[in-house]
Design a protein around this motif. Sequence first.
Motif, PDB file in Angstrom:
ATOM      1  N   VAL A 111       1.096   7.394   6.370  1.00  0.00           N
ATOM      2  CA  VAL A 111       0.672   6.648   5.180  1.00  0.00           C
ATOM      3  C   VAL A 111       1.457   5.349   5.112  1.00  0.00           C
ATOM      4  O   VAL A 111       2.627   5.295   5.488  1.00  0.00           O
ATOM      5  CB  VAL A 111       0.932   7.467   3.893  1.00  0.00           C
ATOM      6  CG1 VAL A 111       0.639   6.633   2.657  1.00  0.00           C
ATOM      7  CG2 VAL A 111       0.078   8.721   3.891  1.00  0.00           C
ATOM      8  N   LEU A 112       0.789   4.299   4.652  1.00  0.00           N
ATOM      9  CA  LEU A 112       1.461   3.011   4.461  1.00  0.00           C
ATOM     10  C   LEU A 112       1.536   2.691   2.976  1.00  0.00           C
ATOM     11  O   LEU A 112       0.691   3.121   2.187  1.00  0.00           O
ATOM     12  CB  LEU A 112       0.685   1.908   5.194  1.00  0.00           C
ATOM     13  CG  LEU A 112       0.525   2.127   6.706  1.00  0.00           C
ATOM     14  CD1 LEU A 112      -0.358   1.038   7.305  1.00  0.00           C
ATOM     15  CD2 LEU A 112       1.878   2.171   7.397  1.00  0.00           C
ATOM     16  N   TYR A 113       2.540   1.930   2.610  1.00  0.00           N
ATOM     17  CA  TYR A 113       2.756   1.582   1.216  1.00  0.00           C
ATOM     18  C   TYR A 113       2.661   0.068   1.058  1.00  0.00           C
ATOM     19  O   TYR A 113       3.426  -0.668   1.679  1.00  0.00           O
ATOM     20  CB  TYR A 113       4.130   2.090   0.768  1.00  0.00           C
ATOM     21  CG  TYR A 113       4.184   3.590   0.813  1.00  0.00           C
ATOM     22  CD1 TYR A 113       3.940   4.332  -0.333  1.00  0.00           C
ATOM     23  CD2 TYR A 113       4.401   4.266   2.003  1.00  0.00           C
ATOM     24  CE1 TYR A 113       3.931   5.711  -0.289  1.00  0.00           C
ATOM     25  CE2 TYR A 113       4.399   5.648   2.061  1.00  0.00           C
ATOM     26  CZ  TYR A 113       4.160   6.364   0.910  1.00  0.00           C
ATOM     27  OH  TYR A 113       4.141   7.724   0.957  1.00  0.00           O
ATOM     28  N   ARG A 114       1.721  -0.366   0.234  1.00  0.00           N
ATOM     29  CA  ARG A 114       1.596  -1.796  -0.015  1.00  0.00           C
ATOM     30  C   ARG A 114       2.243  -2.131  -1.341  1.00  0.00           C
ATOM     31  O   ARG A 114       1.909  -1.548  -2.382  1.00  0.00           O
ATOM     32  CB  ARG A 114       0.132  -2.230  -0.005  1.00  0.00           C
ATOM     33  CG  ARG A 114      -0.009  -3.749  -0.138  1.00  0.00           C
ATOM     34  CD  ARG A 114      -1.406  -4.217   0.180  1.00  0.00           C
ATOM     35  NE  ARG A 114      -2.383  -3.461  -0.592  1.00  0.00           N
ATOM     36  CZ  ARG A 114      -3.652  -3.302  -0.236  1.00  0.00           C
ATOM     37  NH1 ARG A 114      -4.110  -3.859   0.873  1.00  0.00           N
ATOM     38  NH2 ARG A 114      -4.464  -2.615  -0.997  1.00  0.00           N
ATOM     39  N   HIS A 115       3.166  -3.060  -1.287  1.00  0.00           N
ATOM     40  CA  HIS A 115       3.930  -3.433  -2.470  1.00  0.00           C
ATOM     41  C   HIS A 115       3.121  -4.405  -3.327  1.00  0.00           C
ATOM     42  O   HIS A 115       2.704  -5.453  -2.846  1.00  0.00           O
ATOM     43  CB  HIS A 115       5.247  -4.087  -2.018  1.00  0.00           C
ATOM     44  CG  HIS A 115       6.205  -4.340  -3.139  1.00  0.00           C
ATOM     45  ND1 HIS A 115       7.086  -5.390  -3.141  1.00  0.00           N
ATOM     46  CD2 HIS A 115       6.418  -3.671  -4.295  1.00  0.00           C
ATOM     47  CE1 HIS A 115       7.809  -5.357  -4.253  1.00  0.00           C
ATOM     48  NE2 HIS A 115       7.419  -4.326  -4.973  1.00  0.00           N
ATOM     49  N   HIS A 116       2.911  -4.061  -4.592  1.00  0.00           N
ATOM     50  CA  HIS A 116       2.119  -4.930  -5.471  1.00  0.00           C
ATOM     51  C   HIS A 116       2.670  -6.343  -5.541  1.00  0.00           C
ATOM     52  O   HIS A 116       1.932  -7.319  -5.471  1.00  0.00           O
ATOM     53  CB  HIS A 116       2.073  -4.357  -6.892  1.00  0.00           C
ATOM     54  CG  HIS A 116       1.261  -3.109  -6.987  1.00  0.00           C
ATOM     55  ND1 HIS A 116       1.268  -2.302  -8.094  1.00  0.00           N
ATOM     56  CD2 HIS A 116       0.409  -2.518  -6.117  1.00  0.00           C
ATOM     57  CE1 HIS A 116       0.471  -1.272  -7.899  1.00  0.00           C
ATOM     58  NE2 HIS A 116      -0.062  -1.371  -6.713  1.00  0.00           N
ATOM     59  N   GLU A 120       2.480  -6.972   0.675  1.00  0.00           N
ATOM     60  CA  GLU A 120       2.746  -6.568   2.052  1.00  0.00           C
ATOM     61  C   GLU A 120       2.876  -5.052   2.174  1.00  0.00           C
ATOM     62  O   GLU A 120       3.330  -4.389   1.250  1.00  0.00           O
ATOM     63  CB  GLU A 120       4.068  -7.192   2.531  1.00  0.00           C
ATOM     64  CG  GLU A 120       4.094  -8.693   2.528  1.00  0.00           C
ATOM     65  CD  GLU A 120       3.283  -9.278   3.677  1.00  0.00           C
ATOM     66  OE1 GLU A 120       3.291  -8.674   4.759  1.00  0.00           O
ATOM     67  OE2 GLU A 120       2.638 -10.328   3.480  1.00  0.00           O
ATOM     68  N   VAL A 121       2.507  -4.560   3.340  1.00  0.00           N
ATOM     69  CA  VAL A 121       2.859  -3.187   3.675  1.00  0.00           C
ATOM     70  C   VAL A 121       4.350  -3.165   3.972  1.00  0.00           C
ATOM     71  O   VAL A 121       4.831  -3.934   4.795  1.00  0.00           O
ATOM     72  CB  VAL A 121       2.057  -2.695   4.894  1.00  0.00           C
ATOM     73  CG1 VAL A 121       2.633  -1.393   5.423  1.00  0.00           C
ATOM     74  CG2 VAL A 121       0.592  -2.534   4.516  1.00  0.00           C
ATOM     75  N   SER A 122       5.075  -2.321   3.282  1.00  0.00           N
ATOM     76  CA  SER A 122       6.525  -2.388   3.337  1.00  0.00           C
ATOM     77  C   SER A 122       7.135  -1.010   3.138  1.00  0.00           C
ATOM     78  O   SER A 122       6.434  -0.011   3.090  1.00  0.00           O
ATOM     79  CB  SER A 122       6.992  -3.346   2.250  1.00  0.00           C
ATOM     80  OG  SER A 122       8.397  -3.453   2.234  1.00  0.00           O
ATOM     81  N   SER A 123       8.450  -0.982   3.056  1.00  0.00           N
ATOM     82  CA  SER A 123       9.129   0.260   2.708  1.00  0.00           C
ATOM     83  C   SER A 123      10.327  -0.077   1.841  1.00  0.00           C
ATOM     84  O   SER A 123      10.644  -1.244   1.640  1.00  0.00           O
ATOM     85  CB  SER A 123       9.574   1.003   3.974  1.00  0.00           C
ATOM     86  OG  SER A 123      10.485   0.206   4.683  1.00  0.00           O
ATOM     87  N   VAL A 124      10.966   0.950   1.326  1.00  0.00           N
ATOM     88  CA  VAL A 124      12.055   0.696   0.391  1.00  0.00           C
ATOM     89  C   VAL A 124      13.364   0.444   1.126  1.00  0.00           C
ATOM     90  O   VAL A 124      13.583   0.900   2.235  1.00  0.00           O
ATOM     91  CB  VAL A 124      12.263   1.876  -0.585  1.00  0.00           C
ATOM     92  CG1 VAL A 124      11.078   1.989  -1.514  1.00  0.00           C
ATOM     93  CG2 VAL A 124      12.513   3.169   0.159  1.00  0.00           C
TER      94      VAL A 124
END
Lengths: 155, 155
Positions: A111-116, A120-124
Motif C-alpha cells: 500500500v502507498l500513502y499519499r500525503h494531502h 506526494e506518495v511518502s512515508s512518515v
Amino acid sequence: MQRTNFGEMSCSIARTLDVIGEPWSPLILRDVWVGVTRFDQLLADLGISRKVLTERLNHLVDQGVLERRPYDRRPRYEYHLTPKGIELVDLLMVMVAWGDKWRAGEAGPPVLYRHHACGEVSSVDLRCSRCGEPMHANDVDLLPGPGASVEPRPV
Amino acid sequence: MQRTNFGEMSCSIARTLDVIGEPWSPLILRDVWVGVTRFDQLLADLGISRKVLTERLNHLVDQGVLERRPYDRRPRYEYHLTPKGIELVDLLMVMVAWGDKWRAGEAGPPVLYRHHACGEVSSVDLRCSRCGEPMHANDVDLLPGPGASVEPRPV
DNA sequence: CTTCCGGAGTTCCTTGAAGAGACTCCGAGA
DNA sequence: TCTCGGAGTCTCTTCAAGGAACTCCGGAAG
C-alpha cells in the motif's frame, strides 16, 4: 497470552502494549481506520476467530480507542476510532514504514500513502516536536521523569 | 499465542508484527536499547520466564534485529541492536509518546527524552519524509502499491 | 401470524503458548 | 577437586487462540 499485566508497569511502552499489545489488535485498528468497521467484515477480512474478535473489540472499546456506533434500528454496530484511537494510528504508520523498508521484498510495498499536504506518495519520519530536527534512537538521552518508580530500570 | 502467521500477510503492519508482535518483544528491545543486554539482567528487569526470554531472543536474532556478541572467553553473550533493530526503536519512541500522553496519569511520564540537537526534553512527532509537514492518520490517502495482493483489503 | 434470514455475538472443545521453578552445562578461580 | 555464576534447557500447570456449532433478535416474506 500475556498473563503478565503490562499496564501496571512503570513504563509507557508497557502501558501502550496493555492497550494494543495483544495479537490482532493492531490489525483490527488498521481495518477500522481504512473503513472495515463491522463485526462480520472484520471477521472475513482478518480470518480471526469470532471469540477473539469479540474479546479484542470489547477491550479496545473499554480502553477508549474504539467506540461502538449503532447503524440500524436493529442492534447492529460499527466500530470507529476515537481521538485516542486516531493517535494510535501514528504507531501503525511507523510500523508500515518499517515493514515497507525491511520486509516488503521484491514486490514492493502493498500500500502507498499519499500525503494531502504535498500530494506526494511518502512515508512518515520522526521529528523532535520542539525543534523539528530528526529524532531517532541515537538522538536522545534518557532522564528519569516525574512518574519514575523508585525501582530500578523503568522507561 | 498467535498461531496465525502474520508474516505471510500482504500487509506491512502484519509483517512488522511478525518480528516484534509477540508478548515481551518490544520490552526486550527497549531494555537492550537502554543498556540491559545480558540474559540474567533481562530476566531480572522484566520478570519474564527463562523459557520465553530464550525464545524471544532467538527469534529477534533470527530476524536480524538483535545480534549476539561474546563478552568473555567463556561462552557469555550480550545482545545488541543491529541497524534493522535500531530503526525499530522509532516504534518504541512513538509508543512512549502515546503512553505518556494517554496513560501516564497523575505522576507524569516515567522517563524523559532529551533531544541532542536542541537540548530540550521533547517527544517525537510524525512528519512527511518528503515535505516535512505533519503526517497523521487523517493526512493521507491510501493507494494500492506494487506489492498489493489481488485479494481485497491489504494495507 | 409464522417462517426465514442475516448480523452479531456466545459456548464448547482442542491445541499450544506463557509462567514458574528445577535441572544442566561449562569454563574460571580457590 | 570443588564451587560459583551466567546462560540456558526441561517439565508441569494454567489459560488463551483457533475453530465450529449454537443462540438471539428484529425485519422481511409469505
